[in-house]
Design a protein around this motif. Structure first.
Motif, PDB file in Angstrom:
ATOM      1  N   GLY A  36      30.551  26.559  41.058  1.00 55.04           N
ATOM      2  CA  GLY A  36      30.462  27.645  40.093  1.00 55.04           C
ATOM      3  C   GLY A  36      30.187  28.998  40.721  1.00 55.04           C
ATOM      4  N   LEU A  37      30.213  30.009  39.873  1.00 61.00           N
ATOM      5  CA  LEU A  37      29.934  31.387  40.257  1.00 61.00           C
ATOM      6  C   LEU A  37      29.092  32.032  39.167  1.00 61.00           C
ATOM      7  CD1 LEU A  37      33.464  32.566  41.453  1.00 61.00           C
ATOM      8  CD2 LEU A  37      31.483  32.103  42.876  1.00 61.00           C
ATOM      9  N   THR A  38      28.455  33.123  39.515  1.00 65.17           N
ATOM     10  CA  THR A  38      27.701  33.879  38.531  1.00 65.17           C
ATOM     11  C   THR A  38      28.313  35.275  38.401  1.00 65.17           C
ATOM     12  OG1 THR A  38      26.153  34.847  40.110  1.00 65.17           O
ATOM     13  CG2 THR A  38      25.563  32.683  39.175  1.00 65.17           C
ATOM     14  N   ALA A  39      28.009  35.924  37.308  1.00 66.40           N
ATOM     15  CA  ALA A  39      28.455  37.300  37.126  1.00 66.40           C
ATOM     16  C   ALA A  39      27.874  38.181  38.236  1.00 66.40           C
ATOM     17  CB  ALA A  39      28.049  37.810  35.751  1.00 66.40           C
ATOM     18  N   ALA A  40      26.658  37.900  38.652  1.00 64.76           N
ATOM     19  CA  ALA A  40      26.025  38.686  39.721  1.00 64.76           C
ATOM     20  C   ALA A  40      26.802  38.559  41.037  1.00 64.76           C
ATOM     21  CB  ALA A  40      24.572  38.256  39.906  1.00 64.76           C
ATOM     22  N   ASP A  41      27.289  37.344  41.350  1.00 60.72           N
ATOM     23  CA  ASP A  41      28.108  37.154  42.554  1.00 60.72           C
ATOM     24  C   ASP A  41      29.326  38.071  42.506  1.00 60.72           C
ATOM     25  OD1 ASP A  41      26.544  35.010  43.583  1.00 60.72           O
ATOM     26  OD2 ASP A  41      27.745  33.520  42.499  1.00 60.72           O
ATOM     27  N   ILE A  42      30.053  37.977  41.403  1.00 60.98           N
ATOM     28  CA  ILE A  42      31.298  38.720  41.264  1.00 60.98           C
ATOM     29  C   ILE A  42      31.049  40.228  41.265  1.00 60.98           C
ATOM     30  CG2 ILE A  42      33.226  39.195  39.692  1.00 60.98           C
ATOM     31  CD1 ILE A  42      33.054  36.148  38.981  1.00 60.98           C
ATOM     32  N   GLU A  43      30.020  40.674  40.579  1.00 56.99           N
ATOM     33  CA  GLU A  43      29.716  42.103  40.546  1.00 56.99           C
ATOM     34  C   GLU A  43      29.309  42.621  41.922  1.00 56.99           C
ATOM     35  OE1 GLU A  43      26.924  42.215  37.310  1.00 56.99           O
ATOM     36  OE2 GLU A  43      28.522  41.887  35.831  1.00 56.99           O
ATOM     37  N   SER A  44      28.602  41.807  42.682  1.00 53.80           N
ATOM     38  CA  SER A  44      28.232  42.186  44.048  1.00 53.80           C
ATOM     39  C   SER A  44      29.471  42.318  44.925  1.00 53.80           C
ATOM     40  CB  SER A  44      27.273  41.146  44.637  1.00 53.80           C
ATOM     41  OG  SER A  44      27.037  41.410  45.999  1.00 53.80           O
ATOM     42  N   TRP A  45      30.358  41.349  44.861  1.00 53.68           N
ATOM     43  CA  TRP A  45      31.590  41.405  45.655  1.00 53.68           C
ATOM     44  C   TRP A  45      32.463  42.569  45.217  1.00 53.68           C
ATOM     45  CZ3 TRP A  45      32.475  35.571  44.456  1.00 53.68           C
ATOM     46  CH2 TRP A  45      31.558  34.812  45.191  1.00 53.68           C
ATOM     47  N   GLN A  46      32.503  42.798  43.923  1.00 57.35           N
ATOM     48  CA  GLN A  46      33.300  43.900  43.383  1.00 57.35           C
ATOM     49  C   GLN A  46      32.775  45.236  43.921  1.00 57.35           C
ATOM     50  OE1 GLN A  46      33.977  43.515  39.158  1.00 57.35           O
ATOM     51  NE2 GLN A  46      34.238  45.705  38.928  1.00 57.35           N
ATOM     52  N   SER A  47      31.466  45.393  43.983  1.00 57.83           N
ATOM     53  CA  SER A  47      30.910  46.659  44.479  1.00 57.83           C
ATOM     54  C   SER A  47      31.103  46.806  45.987  1.00 57.83           C
ATOM     55  CB  SER A  47      29.435  46.787  44.102  1.00 57.83           C
ATOM     56  OG  SER A  47      28.649  45.887  44.830  1.00 57.83           O
ATOM     57  N   GLN A  48      31.083  45.692  46.717  1.00 61.29           N
ATOM     58  CA  GLN A  48      31.248  45.760  48.171  1.00 61.29           C
ATOM     59  C   GLN A  48      32.708  45.879  48.593  1.00 61.29           C
ATOM     60  OE1 GLN A  48      28.647  42.961  50.524  1.00 61.29           O
ATOM     61  NE2 GLN A  48      28.194  42.216  48.458  1.00 61.29           N
ATOM     62  N   LEU A  49      33.597  45.181  47.888  1.00 63.49           N
ATOM     63  CA  LEU A  49      34.991  45.096  48.308  1.00 63.49           C
ATOM     64  C   LEU A  49      35.960  45.898  47.443  1.00 63.49           C
ATOM     65  CD1 LEU A  49      35.066  41.232  48.838  1.00 63.49           C
ATOM     66  CD2 LEU A  49      35.024  42.957  50.653  1.00 63.49           C
ATOM     67  N   GLY A  50      35.619  46.052  46.168  1.00 58.24           N
ATOM     68  CA  GLY A  50      36.543  46.639  45.206  1.00 58.24           C
ATOM     69  C   GLY A  50      37.449  45.559  44.633  1.00 58.24           C
ATOM     70  N   LEU A  51      37.894  45.766  43.412  1.00 57.64           N
ATOM     71  CA  LEU A  51      38.737  44.768  42.747  1.00 57.64           C
ATOM     72  C   LEU A  51      40.065  44.554  43.452  1.00 57.64           C
ATOM     73  CD1 LEU A  51      38.274  45.298  38.912  1.00 57.64           C
ATOM     74  CD2 LEU A  51      37.735  43.270  40.253  1.00 57.64           C
ATOM     75  N   GLU A  52      40.648  45.614  43.972  1.00 61.01           N
ATOM     76  CA  GLU A  52      41.956  45.506  44.629  1.00 61.01           C
ATOM     77  C   GLU A  52      41.913  44.506  45.783  1.00 61.01           C
ATOM     78  OE1 GLU A  52      45.893  45.941  44.926  1.00 61.01           O
ATOM     79  OE2 GLU A  52      44.688  46.929  43.400  1.00 61.01           O
ATOM     80  N   LYS A  53      40.843  44.536  46.536  1.00 60.55           N
ATOM     81  CA  LYS A  53      40.707  43.615  47.676  1.00 60.55           C
ATOM     82  C   LYS A  53      40.230  42.231  47.226  1.00 60.55           C
ATOM     83  CE  LYS A  53      38.957  43.544  52.386  1.00 60.55           C
ATOM     84  NZ  LYS A  53      38.153  44.235  53.400  1.00 60.55           N
ATOM     85  N   LEU A  54      39.492  42.168  46.145  1.00 61.93           N
ATOM     86  CA  LEU A  54      38.895  40.911  45.692  1.00 61.93           C
ATOM     87  C   LEU A  54      39.876  40.001  44.962  1.00 61.93           C
ATOM     88  CD1 LEU A  54      36.248  39.256  45.439  1.00 61.93           C
ATOM     89  CD2 LEU A  54      35.788  40.517  43.330  1.00 61.93           C
ATOM     90  N   ILE A  55      40.822  40.582  44.233  1.00 57.83           N
ATOM     91  CA  ILE A  55      41.712  39.781  43.396  1.00 57.83           C
ATOM     92  C   ILE A  55      42.959  39.347  44.157  1.00 57.83           C
ATOM     93  CG2 ILE A  55      43.183  39.814  41.334  1.00 57.83           C
ATOM     94  CD1 ILE A  55      41.084  41.514  40.000  1.00 57.83           C
ATOM     95  N   ASN A  56      43.275  38.072  44.019  1.00 59.43           N
ATOM     96  CA  ASN A  56      44.460  37.485  44.638  1.00 59.43           C
ATOM     97  C   ASN A  56      45.639  37.615  43.674  1.00 59.43           C
ATOM     98  OD1 ASN A  56      46.387  35.950  45.912  1.00 59.43           O
ATOM     99  ND2 ASN A  56      45.328  34.013  45.658  1.00 59.43           N
ATOM    100  N   LYS A  57      46.527  38.552  43.965  1.00 61.56           N
ATOM    101  CA  LYS A  57      47.681  38.784  43.105  1.00 61.56           C
ATOM    102  C   LYS A  57      48.920  38.028  43.583  1.00 61.56           C
ATOM    103  CE  LYS A  57      46.148  43.279  41.512  1.00 61.56           C
ATOM    104  NZ  LYS A  57      46.435  44.714  41.443  1.00 61.56           N
ATOM    105  N   ARG A  58      48.762  37.202  44.600  1.00 58.47           N
ATOM    106  CA  ARG A  58      49.892  36.456  45.132  1.00 58.47           C
ATOM    107  C   ARG A  58      49.929  35.010  44.640  1.00 58.47           C
ATOM    108  NH1 ARG A  58      50.408  37.642  51.386  1.00 58.47           N
ATOM    109  NH2 ARG A  58      52.397  38.646  51.033  1.00 58.47           N
ATOM    110  N   GLY A  59      48.889  34.565  43.997  1.00 52.93           N
ATOM    111  CA  GLY A  59      48.789  33.168  43.600  1.00 52.93           C
ATOM    112  C   GLY A  59      49.373  32.863  42.233  1.00 52.93           C
ATOM    113  N   THR A  60      49.468  31.586  41.950  1.00 48.03           N
ATOM    114  CA  THR A  60      50.020  31.147  40.665  1.00 48.03           C
ATOM    115  C   THR A  60      49.110  31.530  39.506  1.00 48.03           C
ATOM    116  OG1 THR A  60      49.035  28.964  40.953  1.00 48.03           O
ATOM    117  CG2 THR A  60      51.329  29.223  41.630  1.00 48.03           C
TER     118      THR A  60
END
Length: 126
Positions: A36-60
């Protein structure tokens, strides 16, 4: 300690695990789906990496999203966090996060052998 986030049946995650094991790097593996994941995990990664780098747009998973869901995923707000919680396969993997022995912190997505080698050996990238 480092944490490698991903999905256990992902080939790129397997490559990263194999590399870390071969280089005797101490880490723990966290499976997005099983652990699992938490909202805090995702928000932390989002602030460190940005959504563009965090989201996989190549997958199914990305290709199966509706246009409205894709718009939500591209906007840095709580809706993007909720969408990533609902579809953890949208997160690029592997995601390596944690502290290195010399005290620096890292948060990187994807597997690149040169980058991993530099991170483990304390070389910084801008």
């Amino acid at each position: 300690m480092l944490t490698l986030y991903g999905i256990s049946n992902c080939d790129t995650v397997r490559k990263a695990k194999k590399w870390l094991d071969a280089h005797q790097v101490d880490y723990r593996f966290h499976d997005f789906r099983k652990d699992g994941l938490t909202a805090a995990d995702i928000e932390s990664w989002q602030s460190q990496l940005g959504l563009e780098k965090l989201i996989n747009k190549r997958g199914t998973t990305w290709r199966q999203l509706s246009n409205a869901e894709r718009e939500m995923a591209e906007n840095p707000n709580s809706q993007a966090t909720e969408l990533l919680l609902q579809y953890p396969a949208l997160i690029k993997r592997p995601l390596l996060e944690g502290s290195l022995p010399e005290g620096s912190s890292i948060c990187e997505v994807g597997f690149n052998e040169t980058l991993y080698n530099d991170l483990i050996n304390g070389v910084t990238h801008e």
